[in-house]
Scaffold this motif. Structure first.
Motif, PDB file in Angstrom:
ATOM      1  N   TRP A 285     -16.385 -10.121  22.938  1.00 33.47           N
ATOM      2  CA  TRP A 285     -15.615  -8.893  22.939  1.00 33.47           C
ATOM      3  C   TRP A 285     -14.772  -8.940  24.318  1.00 33.47           C
ATOM      4  N   GLU A 286     -13.310  -8.768  23.979  1.00 34.28           N
ATOM      5  CA  GLU A 286     -12.272  -8.699  25.378  1.00 34.28           C
ATOM      6  C   GLU A 286     -11.788  -7.242  25.154  1.00 34.28           C
ATOM      7  N   ILE A 287     -12.269  -6.373  26.303  1.00 31.34           N
ATOM      8  CA  ILE A 287     -12.117  -5.060  26.456  1.00 31.34           C
ATOM      9  C   ILE A 287     -11.016  -4.566  27.018  1.00 31.34           C
ATOM     10  N   TRP A 288     -10.106  -5.621  27.643  1.00 25.87           N
ATOM     11  CA  TRP A 288      -8.797  -4.896  28.152  1.00 25.87           C
ATOM     12  C   TRP A 288      -7.924  -6.480  28.467  1.00 25.87           C
ATOM     13  N   ASN A 289      -6.959  -6.521  27.660  1.00 25.40           N
ATOM     14  CA  ASN A 289      -6.256  -7.710  27.486  1.00 25.40           C
ATOM     15  C   ASN A 289      -5.551  -7.990  28.896  1.00 25.40           C
ATOM     16  N   GLU A 290      -4.679  -7.341  29.390  1.00 25.95           N
ATOM     17  CA  GLU A 290      -3.861  -7.466  30.749  1.00 25.95           C
ATOM     18  C   GLU A 290      -3.602  -6.192  31.452  1.00 25.95           C
ATOM     19  N   PRO A 291      -4.528  -5.971  32.281  1.00 23.94           N
ATOM     20  CA  PRO A 291      -4.051  -4.694  33.041  1.00 23.94           C
ATOM     21  C   PRO A 291      -2.559  -4.983  34.028  1.00 23.94           C
ATOM     22  N   ASP A 292      -1.906  -4.129  34.010  1.00 30.77           N
ATOM     23  CA  ASP A 292      -0.517  -4.318  34.479  1.00 30.77           C
ATOM     24  C   ASP A 292      -0.022  -3.552  35.593  1.00 30.77           C
ATOM     25  N   GLY A 293       1.298  -3.250  35.743  1.00 27.52           N
ATOM     26  CA  GLY A 293       1.782  -2.756  36.974  1.00 27.52           C
ATOM     27  C   GLY A 293       1.800  -1.098  36.705  1.00 27.52           C
ATOM     28  N   SER A 294       1.139  -0.474  35.786  1.00 29.28           N
ATOM     29  CA  SER A 294       1.636   0.954  35.286  1.00 29.28           C
ATOM     30  C   SER A 294       0.343   1.564  35.020  1.00 29.28           C
ATOM     31  N   GLY A 295       0.140   2.843  35.203  1.00 30.06           N
ATOM     32  CA  GLY A 295      -0.875   3.565  34.773  1.00 30.06           C
ATOM     33  C   GLY A 295      -2.211   3.632  35.470  1.00 30.06           C
ATOM     34  N   GLY A 296      -2.254   2.807  36.747  1.00 29.22           N
ATOM     35  CA  GLY A 296      -3.285   2.876  37.550  1.00 29.22           C
ATOM     36  C   GLY A 296      -3.139   3.592  38.840  1.00 29.22           C
ATOM     37  N   THR A 297      -3.980   3.176  39.663  1.00 26.47           N
ATOM     38  CA  THR A 297      -4.090   4.177  40.985  1.00 26.47           C
ATOM     39  C   THR A 297      -3.274   3.268  42.094  1.00 26.47           C
ATOM     40  N   GLY A 298      -2.860   1.889  41.850  1.00 31.00           N
ATOM     41  CA  GLY A 298      -2.357   1.036  42.996  1.00 31.00           C
ATOM     42  C   GLY A 298      -0.984   1.387  43.326  1.00 31.00           C
ATOM     43  N   GLU A 299      -0.440   0.666  44.028  1.00 31.04           N
ATOM     44  CA  GLU A 299       1.173   0.895  44.626  1.00 31.04           C
ATOM     45  C   GLU A 299       2.083   0.709  43.428  1.00 31.04           C
ATOM     46  N   TYR A 300       2.706   1.789  43.069  1.00 30.80           N
ATOM     47  CA  TYR A 300       3.717   1.680  41.886  1.00 30.80           C
ATOM     48  C   TYR A 300       3.084   1.830  40.546  1.00 30.80           C
ATOM     49  N   GLY A 301       1.748   2.327  40.561  1.00 28.24           N
ATOM     50  CA  GLY A 301       0.969   2.620  39.258  1.00 28.24           C
ATOM     51  C   GLY A 301       0.146   1.331  39.055  1.00 28.24           C
ATOM     52  N   LYS A 302      -0.180   0.245  39.916  1.00 28.94           N
ATOM     53  CA  LYS A 302      -0.405  -0.995  39.407  1.00 28.94           C
ATOM     54  C   LYS A 302      -2.149  -0.651  39.196  1.00 28.94           C
TER      55      LYS A 302
ATOM     56  N   ARG B 179     -23.252  -2.428  24.372  1.00 29.73           N
ATOM     57  CA  ARG B 179     -24.287  -2.854  24.624  1.00 29.73           C
ATOM     58  C   ARG B 179     -25.403  -1.908  23.625  1.00 29.73           C
ATOM     59  N   ALA B 180     -24.886  -0.928  23.154  1.00 28.05           N
ATOM     60  CA  ALA B 180     -26.102  -0.121  22.443  1.00 28.05           C
ATOM     61  C   ALA B 180     -26.169  -1.028  20.789  1.00 28.05           C
ATOM     62  N   SER B 181     -25.149  -1.854  20.571  1.00 30.49           N
ATOM     63  CA  SER B 181     -25.318  -2.625  19.267  1.00 30.49           C
ATOM     64  C   SER B 181     -25.511  -4.224  19.723  1.00 30.49           C
ATOM     65  N   SER B 182     -24.739  -4.651  20.486  1.00 29.90           N
ATOM     66  CA  SER B 182     -24.583  -6.055  20.677  1.00 29.90           C
ATOM     67  C   SER B 182     -24.655  -6.584  22.241  1.00 29.90           C
ATOM     68  N   SER B 183     -25.564  -7.593  22.304  1.00 35.18           N
ATOM     69  CA  SER B 183     -25.580  -8.262  23.620  1.00 35.18           C
ATOM     70  C   SER B 183     -24.685  -9.676  23.997  1.00 35.18           C
ATOM     71  N   ASN B 184     -23.643  -9.642  23.017  1.00 36.97           N
ATOM     72  CA  ASN B 184     -22.568 -10.738  23.055  1.00 36.97           C
ATOM     73  C   ASN B 184     -21.829 -10.851  24.346  1.00 36.97           C
ATOM     74  N   LEU B 185     -21.300 -11.864  24.515  1.00 38.80           N
ATOM     75  CA  LEU B 185     -20.556 -11.961  25.817  1.00 38.80           C
ATOM     76  C   LEU B 185     -19.256 -11.057  25.617  1.00 38.80           C
ATOM     77  N   ILE B 186     -18.986 -10.336  26.925  1.00 38.96           N
ATOM     78  CA  ILE B 186     -17.982  -9.377  27.126  1.00 38.96           C
ATOM     79  C   ILE B 186     -16.957  -9.971  28.152  1.00 38.96           C
ATOM     80  N   VAL B 187     -15.795 -10.234  27.694  1.00 38.34           N
ATOM     81  CA  VAL B 187     -14.707 -10.572  28.653  1.00 38.34           C
ATOM     82  C   VAL B 187     -13.857  -9.335  29.190  1.00 38.34           C
ATOM     83  N   ILE B 188     -13.800  -9.466  30.393  1.00 33.44           N
ATOM     84  CA  ILE B 188     -13.081  -8.241  31.350  1.00 33.44           C
ATOM     85  C   ILE B 188     -11.595  -8.751  31.813  1.00 33.44           C
ATOM     86  N   GLY B 189     -10.762  -8.071  31.335  1.00 35.41           N
ATOM     87  CA  GLY B 189      -9.466  -8.489  32.096  1.00 35.41           C
ATOM     88  C   GLY B 189      -9.310  -8.095  33.680  1.00 35.41           C
TER      89      GLY B 189
END
Length: 647
Positions: A156-173, A191-201
């Motif tokens: 499971w890959e839950i967020w491909n590429e966090p970028d420079g917009s929509g966040g709380t950092g400088e310029y929305g990073k 985790r309610a259903s699967s214990s498999n590997l999770i990849v986090i961006g």
């Protein structure tokens, strides 16, 4: 009879091939163990590789079928496929936000095909703004995790590429805090259903794995996404990865390209040397990878039609796996060859070796193969370039012995560290004749620039500027810095009018400032020289030219960075020293000699700039040298002697 016998042999070969277990049957579900990913069944390191599908929108969805997946397994030797499920899309393009059922069906088709072919599959929420789509992400992963809860193939890959917009950092990073908060909402749903590997961006388009390693999520079975594009991301990003691994987290290269980070849309260059360096490193570290991307760009909209990172070429109309090698793009041919060369099983009695250097020099090996049987003794020899001396090894050994013999029982990385002698230019291709030694970067959220390397200079054309210089950079990575050791930077630079350029040294990973100065450019070509004394030691220093504060262009050439020559080595203008070197100044000539017939000499200004090098004539004419004080350095290949003189 002969024909029947041949047919029997062919059928038997196919039958035997079909009996070879695939990677999932062999290893089981993936599980993190420290900085490694292992199989729950094999209990040993699992490293797989294959293509990532293109976004499941904009034409990429045509490849989300069983025929395409079967082809990459049976012909290309892929052990992994990635389904990049498009989220936003917009304008009727059918991302998950618009057509969730359609996207779930596409994901299901790829997962089912991966199961049928006994390979691993990444289910990727391919979103740059996942923290703004939490509700939809939860619904997607809930449905998929429930459907495939007992399926060892799925990652499971839950967020491909966090970028420079929509966040709380400088310029929305998107900061790591933003990403971690999102992960802590999505992981319990899975985790309610699967214990498999999770990849986090990770932040900055999944490059800041070191920041994630400083504050990892609590779940034990997670890895962190590391993305790179070989023409843009080099030593500095690998340094971040090494830092993350050293802190005990696992990494997964869920996306990389052979081009610059724009997919090669601007110039189409395929950076095979740097890609090989990356994948050799990944193989030795046991890190799995997925190449962007399995698509035919003829199916794409016009703005992506030049994307050179596509595996299939534009003339290929087939989307269901009926491809021959002639259908592959330049990048695709290289990637498929790499996949085909990989072992078909995770169980092997061999180990891989990767050598590298810091500073100037090379490493030779005996035996020379980078893949040896476990238990083999290998001798490594560090060979310094002119102007460098061997310092020590790092990685598998920290010995100062040269040559060095190691018994290889596992994948091994070994680096030879060379120290620059006084007066040696530490910058590679300071005249920009080899552009591959340099990288460039622009923050395209606040700046807009084109950086080109041509005519043995770098040219920066700026269309949009910001209030800070560092938002546009020309840089060289992998420069060894020593705390307290003064370096002299010299370069030529100019513009079309008056503007500021900031030149500096920094450390990779932390970007710690190690010295620099602001200079004023004009329309006249000027030579700038100043000293910098780093306050910390690193093998991963970065030389940066920062120019994001003005829209006036920047041109740079003739860059040198040298260790400042100590001026107190000799207070005489003539003499003979213990190693047999002789120096005598008479009028406009220097007469010199050394014990070694292969010795060379150089003349260096007190600023550290090399004026003449590789002098072999024992009679040196100084008539073209301006009045001043200099150092004459004799190097016999083992040690060097410096003589200060004034004319």
């Amino acid at each position: 009879m002969i024909k029947l016998r041949s047919l029997t042999i062919l059928l038997s070969a196919a039958f035997v091939s079909s009996l070879i277990a695939g990677p999932v049957t062999e290893s089981g579900a993936m599980k993190r163990s420290g900085s490694k990913i292992i199989g729950t069944k094999s209990n040993s390191v699992v490293q797989v590789a294959g293509p990532s599908l293109y976004w499941s929108i904009w034409g990429g969805e045509k490849f989300y079928n069983s025929g395409a997946v079967a082809k990459v397994v049976t012909d290309w030797n892929a052990s992994l496929i990635r389904a990049a499920i498009g989220v936003e899309g917009g304008k009727g393009n059918g991302g998950y936000l618009e057509k969730p059922d359609q996207q779930l069906a596409l994901a299901t088709a790829v997962v089912d095909a991966a199961i049928a072919n006994d390979i691993y599959v990444i289910v990727d929420w391919h979103d740059h703004n996942a923290n703004q789509h939490v509700t939809q992400s939860k619904a997607f992963f809930k449905a998929m995790a429930e459907k495939y809860k007992n399926t060892p193939n799925v990652i499971w890959e839950i967020w491909n590429e966090p970028d420079g917009s929509g966040g709380t950092g400088e310029y929305g990073k998107d900061t790591w805090s933003d990403i971690k908060a999102y992960a802590n909402e999505i992981i319990p749903v899975i985790r309610a259903s699967s214990s498999n590997l999770i990849v986090i961006g990770t932040s900055t388009w999944s490059q800041d794995v070191d920041l994630a390693a400083n504050d990892p999520v609590a779940d034990e079975n997670v890895a962190y996404a590391l993305h790179f594009y070989s023409g843009t991301h080099k030593d500095a990003i690998r340094a971040k990865a090494e830092t993350a691994l050293s802190k005990g987290v696992a990494l997964f290269i869920t996306e990389f390209g052979t081009t610059t980070s724009d997919g090669g849309q601007k110039d189409g260059t395929i950076y095979t040397d740097e890609t090989k360096k990356w994948l050799d490193w990944a193989d030795v570290k046991g890190i799995s990878w997925a190449n962007w991307s399995l698509v035919n760009m003829a199916n794409m909209s016009s703005d992506t039609a030049k994307e050179a990172s596509a595996i299939l070429n534009k003339s290929c109309a087939n989307t269901t796996g009926g491809w021959s090698d002639s259908d592959l793009s330049t990048s695709g041919k290289w990637i498929v060859d790499r996949l085909r060369s990989r072992p078909k099983t995770q169980n092997t009695d061999s180990a891989m070796i990767m050598t590298s250097v810091q500073g100037g020099g090379t490493v030779t090996m005996s035996p020379s193969s980078t893949k040896v049987k476990k238990g083999t003794e290998v001798t490594f020899t560090a060979v310094p370039s002119t102007g460098y001396s061997f310092k020590a090894w790092s990685g598998a050994s920290t010995s100062t012995s040269n040559p060095l013999t190691l018994t290889i029982n596992e994948n091994t990385t070994l680096t030879a560290v060379f120290a620059a002698e006084a007066g040696t230019n530490m910058v590679k291709s300071g005249d920009f004749s080899d552009a591959t030694q340099w990288t460039s970067w622009a923050d395209n959220l606040t700046n807009d620039a084109t950086i080109s390397f041509a005519n043995e200079q770098v040219s920066v054309t700026i269309r949009k500027a910001d209030t800070v210089n560092w938002k546009i950079q020309v840089r060289q990575e992998g420069i060894p810095l020593v705390a307290g050791e003064t370096l002299t930077l010299t370069f030529d630079a100019w513009s079309s009018g008056e503007r500021i350029l900031f030149a500096q040294l920094s450390s990779a990973t932390t970007y710690h400032f190690q010295g620099g100065e602001e200079v004023t450019l004009t329309d006249a070509k000027q030579t700038f020289t100043f000293d910098m004394t780093p306050d910390s030691t690193t093998d991963e220093g970065i030389l940066q030219f920062n120019c994001g504060k003005s829209t006036l262009p920047v041109y740079i050439d003739n860059v040198s960075l040298v260790k400042k020559v100590p001026v107190s080595v000799s207070k005489t203008v003539s003499g003979i020293v213990n190693n047999g070197s002789m120096f005598n100044l008479s009028g406009n000539k220097i007469f010199w000699n050394a014990a070694s017939a292969n010795a060379t000499a150089s003349i260096v200004a007190l600023s550290g700039r090399v004026l003449q090098k590789s002098i072999i004539a024992r009679e040196c004419d100084l008539s073209g040298l301006p009045s001043g004080t200099y150092c004459f350095i004799i190097n016999d290949g083992i040690k060097q002697q410096s003589f200060k003189f004034t004319r």
